[in-house]
Design an enzyme around this catalytic site. Sequence first.
Site, PDB file in Angstrom:
ATOM      1  CD  GLU A 210     -15.306 -25.182   2.280  1.00  0.00           C
ATOM      2  OE1 GLU A 210     -16.529 -25.344   2.162  1.00  0.00           O
ATOM      3  OE2 GLU A 210     -14.740 -25.078   3.386  1.00  0.00           O
ATOM      4  NE  ARG A 431      -4.838 -24.696  13.446  1.00  0.00           N
ATOM      5  CZ  ARG A 431      -6.064 -24.220  13.223  1.00  0.00           C
ATOM      6  NH1 ARG A 431      -7.118 -24.983  13.438  1.00  0.00           N
ATOM      7  NH2 ARG A 431      -6.236 -22.993  12.792  1.00  0.00           N
ATOM      8  CE  LYS A 441     -11.848 -21.622   4.947  1.00  0.00           C
ATOM      9  NZ  LYS A 441     -11.842 -22.333   3.639  1.00  0.00           N
TER      10      LYS A 441
END
Length: 712
Positions: A210, A431, A441
């Site tokens: 994104e 992850r 973020k």
Amino acid sequence: MSTSLVLAAKAPIVAYASLIAAAFINTEKSDTSINVSFVDEKAPEVKLSQGDKVIATDNNSVFNHLVGLSKISTDNLSEWIEFSSKLTTKDFKLLSVELEKLDSHLNFRSFIVGHKVSASDIAVWGVLRANPVMGSVIKSSAYINVSRWYLFLDSDKRFGGMVELMNKSIVEIRKAASSASGEKKTHKANFDINLQDAKDGEVVTRFPPEPSGYLHIGHAKAAILNKYFADLYHGKLIIRFDDTNPSKENVEFQDSILEDLQLLGIKGDRITYSSDYFEQMYDLAVKLIKEGKAYCDDTPLEKMRAERMDGLKSERRDRSIEENLKIFTQEMKNGTEEGLKNCLRAKIDYTALNKTLRDPVIYRCNLTPHHRTGTSWKMYPTYDFCVPIVDSLEGVTHALRTIEYRDRNAQYDWMLDALHLRKVHIWDFARVNFVRTLLSKRKLQWFVDKGYVGNWDDPRFPTVRGVRRRGMSVEGLWNFVIAQGPSKNIINLDWNVIWATNKKIIDPIAPRHVAVEDKNVVKFHLVDGPTTPVVEQKPKHKKNADLGLKDVIYYKDIILEQADADALEEGEELTLMDWGNAIVEKIEKEGDVVKSVTGRLNLEGDFKKTSKKLTWLADTPDKVKLDLVDFDHLITKDKLDEGDNFEDFLTPNTEFHTSAFGDLNIRKMKVGDVIQFERKGYFRLDAIGNNDKPYVFFTIPDGKSINRYGAK
């Protein structure tokens, strides 16, 4: 010399066939022919002929005989053949152990044995050439010495050319075998996993960031793994910007992501945007409504969340198809007051144990102009609706994504089934998590906005730009990610793991220089030293002559660090690195602070007998002012628990400066250069200095657990 190669097996046999072919090319026997045939990939039958006479009929004897006919060296051959047997694994964690050994061996060698191609090179290269994992290893440059050696041999027609010839033969034989049997065989390469229905040449992966922030190390892992599997199966990688939330996204982030991917050596076969499919997704949403699989809901947000949590039915769930169509295609699409109150929800199962199936939102209004489509749209699909659709439409075969999405896999499949779209296989991998590190973020943006860091490229940030600015090499990052692999096991890693990997890359190529801390710096007067400065050239790296030479100034007055001078005793013999021994005659102090030292050279002295080997600099105007900067983690807790507010765990001081002097060669350096200051560690030059400003160097962690800043 006549050569006949008959191959009837898949890629693994290329290893042995290339050994024979490469060795055979070197023989001068013109009447020798080689016939290699394979009943199947597990049962090779090999025959070596000289004229009409069969010389050897088994693998080892054929290879040994060919080596005997050739002029190439067989020194240590048995040792390297045994080593090559460990290189057949496709498990990178196992392979990396052996590659590190080979990389170290080739550090200052062009070939495995001697100064030209030997039988050992043939044996090891042949096995590596047959291992499908090596394609990504070479592209990543994770092992620079192995890559250099491997590519040199691959460019030689006796190696790469023969493999190319054999591959063409294999293709023809496969076609013939397929026609005869009516069966189509597929490639089943794997790397810790076996991708479901993966076919060589047909695998398509995707990396869908994104554009709402900079790439961090977690994104880098996803990008590298998707690239890795695309290469492993000779398939394609799509880089797709998931740009469905205009409130967070902009061109700056989009461009930075492409730059960082390029820096990592990752280039997609296609670059696409979710916004390219807005019209198609809109049509598919309408289709869901018409089939009674979606409804518009204006339930207040908090109430909607509570109902989903408790498994309660929305009052709007039974709206008619006609009413839903009107609200969606007129009110929501045009962003009217009524439209802004509504969202579109998939009608799945509001009582499902898997809460992601409890009628998730798939469209919502947003009047913020989109950075690509402007004001054309007033509503946008959610991630969970968009991703499976675009994956399917773009031909993605395998969606590799982090394990945090596992609960959403059932939702992903439901979307494809409900819309009658092509199936996409999902593989979840863990992850990457690091202690005392935030990857959100939103939280990283908080540090930027509050001024705790300079920007997203701050060396304390886990962004690709941040770790690169701190001194992480691209090779080190690749090597770390590939070594972790696509495992599902979730672990909280210490940063020492990745920095230790990086050290292996930079140590052989980091020039050695000198820095002396200037706080209470001590003048050491050598009564018999050169009365005028003498400049000599010395190797930048004693074990890597390719790095060239540096200037070293020798003079009667030199400077030492206070800590080194304070440890000296009168009458003691010490070693001045890159000069020789000296004997201390007099030490002058004011209180506990050493002010000066006087001594004389003893260059005939034995450095092996001294306990102190000291760095030093000539006390001349040539020395350079330095600012050596070290950093601590931004938060104090290894792993934040659910409910923890990260603002309660901020490290009070995370940046530390040490003023120093450096040798004159530093003036020739450029930003980004990585060096080692003797006895201090590795550093990256971050800013060029001048007469008024010091040269700024950032410390590069070396993977050792050193507590520099107090309690952690």
